[in-house]
Design an enzyme around this catalytic site. Structure first.
Site, mmCIF file in Angstrom:
data_model
loop_
_atom_site.group_PDB
_atom_site.id
_atom_site.type_symbol
_atom_site.label_atom_id
_atom_site.label_comp_id
_atom_site.label_asym_id
_atom_site.label_seq_id
_atom_site.Cartn_x
_atom_site.Cartn_y
_atom_site.Cartn_z
ATOM 1 N N TYR A 112 -2.726 -0.533 10.262
ATOM 2 C CA TYR A 112 -2.636 -0.895 8.833
ATOM 3 C C TYR A 112 -1.257 -0.538 8.278
ATOM 4 C CZ TYR A 112 -4.005 -0.895 3.856
ATOM 5 O OH TYR A 112 -4.110 -1.132 2.503
ATOM 6 N N SER A 171 0.853 -1.187 0.000
ATOM 7 C CA SER A 171 0.000 0.000 0.000
ATOM 8 C C SER A 171 0.887 1.235 0.000
ATOM 9 C CB SER A 171 -0.869 0.009 1.260
ATOM 10 O OG SER A 171 -1.517 1.260 1.407
HETATM 11 P P1 NAI Z 1 -11.582 -5.102 -0.266
HETATM 12 O O1 NAI Z 1 -11.882 -4.906 1.177
HETATM 13 O O2 NAI Z 1 -12.544 -4.584 -1.266
HETATM 14 O O3 NAI Z 1 -11.313 -6.653 -0.578
HETATM 15 C C1 NAI Z 1 -10.488 -7.410 0.254
HETATM 16 C C2 NAI Z 1 -10.848 -8.863 0.118
HETATM 17 O O4 NAI Z 1 -9.998 -9.610 1.022
HETATM 18 C C3 NAI Z 1 -12.296 -9.161 0.513
HETATM 19 O O5 NAI Z 1 -12.912 -9.943 -0.487
HETATM 20 C C4 NAI Z 1 -12.158 -9.902 1.826
HETATM 21 O O6 NAI Z 1 -13.194 -10.868 2.040
HETATM 22 C C5 NAI Z 1 -10.803 -10.578 1.659
HETATM 23 N N1 NAI Z 1 -10.235 -10.998 2.945
HETATM 24 C C6 NAI Z 1 -10.224 -10.294 4.114
HETATM 25 N N2 NAI Z 1 -9.694 -11.054 5.081
HETATM 26 C C7 NAI Z 1 -9.339 -12.231 4.522
HETATM 27 C C8 NAI Z 1 -8.767 -13.425 5.017
HETATM 28 N N3 NAI Z 1 -8.451 -13.567 6.315
HETATM 29 N N4 NAI Z 1 -8.534 -14.437 4.154
HETATM 30 C C9 NAI Z 1 -8.888 -14.332 2.839
HETATM 31 N N5 NAI Z 1 -9.462 -13.242 2.325
HETATM 32 C C10 NAI Z 1 -9.684 -12.205 3.158
HETATM 33 O O7 NAI Z 1 -10.137 -4.458 -0.465
HETATM 34 P P2 NAI Z 1 -9.347 -3.955 -1.766
HETATM 35 O O8 NAI Z 1 -9.429 -2.486 -1.768
HETATM 36 O O9 NAI Z 1 -9.708 -4.729 -2.969
HETATM 37 O O10 NAI Z 1 -7.862 -4.318 -1.276
HETATM 38 C C11 NAI Z 1 -7.097 -5.389 -1.801
HETATM 39 C C12 NAI Z 1 -5.682 -5.234 -1.265
HETATM 40 O O11 NAI Z 1 -5.159 -3.969 -1.680
HETATM 41 C C13 NAI Z 1 -5.583 -5.250 0.253
HETATM 42 O O12 NAI Z 1 -4.401 -5.909 0.636
HETATM 43 C C14 NAI Z 1 -5.497 -3.774 0.605
HETATM 44 O O13 NAI Z 1 -4.867 -3.565 1.839
HETATM 45 C C15 NAI Z 1 -4.676 -3.265 -0.560
HETATM 46 N N6 NAI Z 1 -4.805 -1.842 -0.817
HETATM 47 C C16 NAI Z 1 -6.002 -1.269 -1.145
HETATM 48 C C17 NAI Z 1 -6.058 0.073 -1.460
HETATM 49 C C18 NAI Z 1 -7.309 0.751 -1.912
HETATM 50 O O14 NAI Z 1 -7.259 1.962 -2.118
HETATM 51 N N7 NAI Z 1 -8.419 0.067 -2.107
HETATM 52 C C19 NAI Z 1 -4.870 0.926 -1.365
HETATM 53 C C20 NAI Z 1 -3.676 0.229 -1.010
HETATM 54 C C21 NAI Z 1 -3.654 -1.101 -0.751
#
Ligand code: NAI
Length: 250
Positions: free
Chosen positions: A142, A130
């Site tokens: 985080y 991130s």
């Molecule tokens: P999101 O919250 O929309 O999706 C995350 C997914 O991970 C969800 O489907 C959730 O069920 C799953 N998840 C959560 N805990 C889990 C576990 N214990 N085991 C398996 N799956 C699990 O998040 P998004 O935005 O798609 O983020 C994806 C990645 O990108 C994450 O690592 C987040 O930290 C990172 N990120 C996101 C940013 C953003 O602006 N959206 C910015 C920087 C990093």
């Protein structure tokens, strides 16, 4: 004659965590379009997703066993699953640290430990960090977890390099997903203000970088950290200075 471009991941077996929605879902779709055999996984139920809690050693062991039986090899892993927690320094609790680090740091470690034995030379691992990890982003739990993931990625790149396995980290800025939608509106506005491209990013813009890093197009790139953030982390906080001077100049 077929004049479609060749698919860059034809036949490769790739595991994506957190693929039920957001970036993970877009990554899984993009990898499939490039010909990969994708095992989309998530802790929540979703069509096309195999259940896998990244914090569970038992889940990883079971997945590794299944993949060994069905494919014999795994060529790619996208450690995308992640959770946030927006407590400030004064409010962050030890249990918050443990919970968030279990998903964001221990999860990727377990994925690497269980799938690397199935990975041939030329395999590729992408860890989703991130922009928080490159800055003093305010949600301390985080931010520290994504900082720790940087360390894991670099150590894994060092250790797995001699086996011909690449490990890279991507650092998304503000991407429109349910995770960012859950923050206060002012969070989005201030991110846009600090982003040289002047907008938020899309899940597809992250997915194309993941495809590149999993493909042989990036065969000499390992241990790298690549922001996909519209320039958010490039200016070290001086954008507001530049903007203010532009506003005031005659
Ligand atoms: P999101 O919250 O929309 O999706 C995350 C997914 O991970 C969800 O489907 C959730 O069920 C799953 N998840 C959560 N805990 C889990 C576990 N214990 N085991 C398996 N799956 C699990 O998040 P998004 O935005 O798609 O983020 C994806 C990645 O990108 C994450 O690592 C987040 O930290 C990172 N990120 C996101 C940013 C953003 O602006 N959206 C910015 C920087 C990093």
């Amino acid at each position: 004659m077929n004049d479609l471009p060749p698919k860059s991941l034809l036949g490769k077996v790739v595991v994506v965590t957190g693929a039920a929605r957001g970036q993970g879902a877009a990554e899984a779709e993009a990898l499939i379009r490039e010909g990969a055999r994708v095992i989309a996984t998530d802790v929540t139920d979703a069509p096309g997703c195999r259940p896998l809690d990244v914090t569970s050693e038992r889940d990883w062991a079971e997945l590794a066993r299944e993949l060994r039986e069905s494919y014999g090899q795994v060529h790619g892993l996208v450690n995308n699953a992640g959770i946030t927690w927006r407590a400030r320094v004064g409010d962050a609790r030890p249990e918050d640290m443990a919970r968030v680090h279990a998903v964001n740091v221990t999860g990727p470690l377990l994925g690497i430990q269980y799938l690397v034995p199935l990975m041939p030379v030329g395999s590729s691992i992408v860890n989703v960090g991130s922009s928080a990890a490159l800055t003093g982003h305010y949600p301390v739990v985080y931010t520290t977890s994504k900082g720790a993931l940087r360390g894991l990625s670099k150590t894994a790149a060092l250790e797995l390099g001699p086996r011909g396995i690449r490990v890279n980290t991507i650092h998304p800025g503000y991407i429109e997903t349910e995770m960012t939608a859950s923050a206060a509106p002012v969070f989005r506005e201030s991110n846009i203000r600090e982003t040289p491209l002047g907008r938020t990013g899309t899940v597809d813009e992250v997915a194309s970088l993941v495809v590149f890093l999993l493909s042989d197009e990036s065969s000499f790139i390992t241990g790298a950290e690549i922001p996909v953030d519209g320039g958010l982390t490039s200016h070290g906080g001086v954008k507001s200075v530049s903007d203010a001077l532009l506003r005031d100049s005659p």
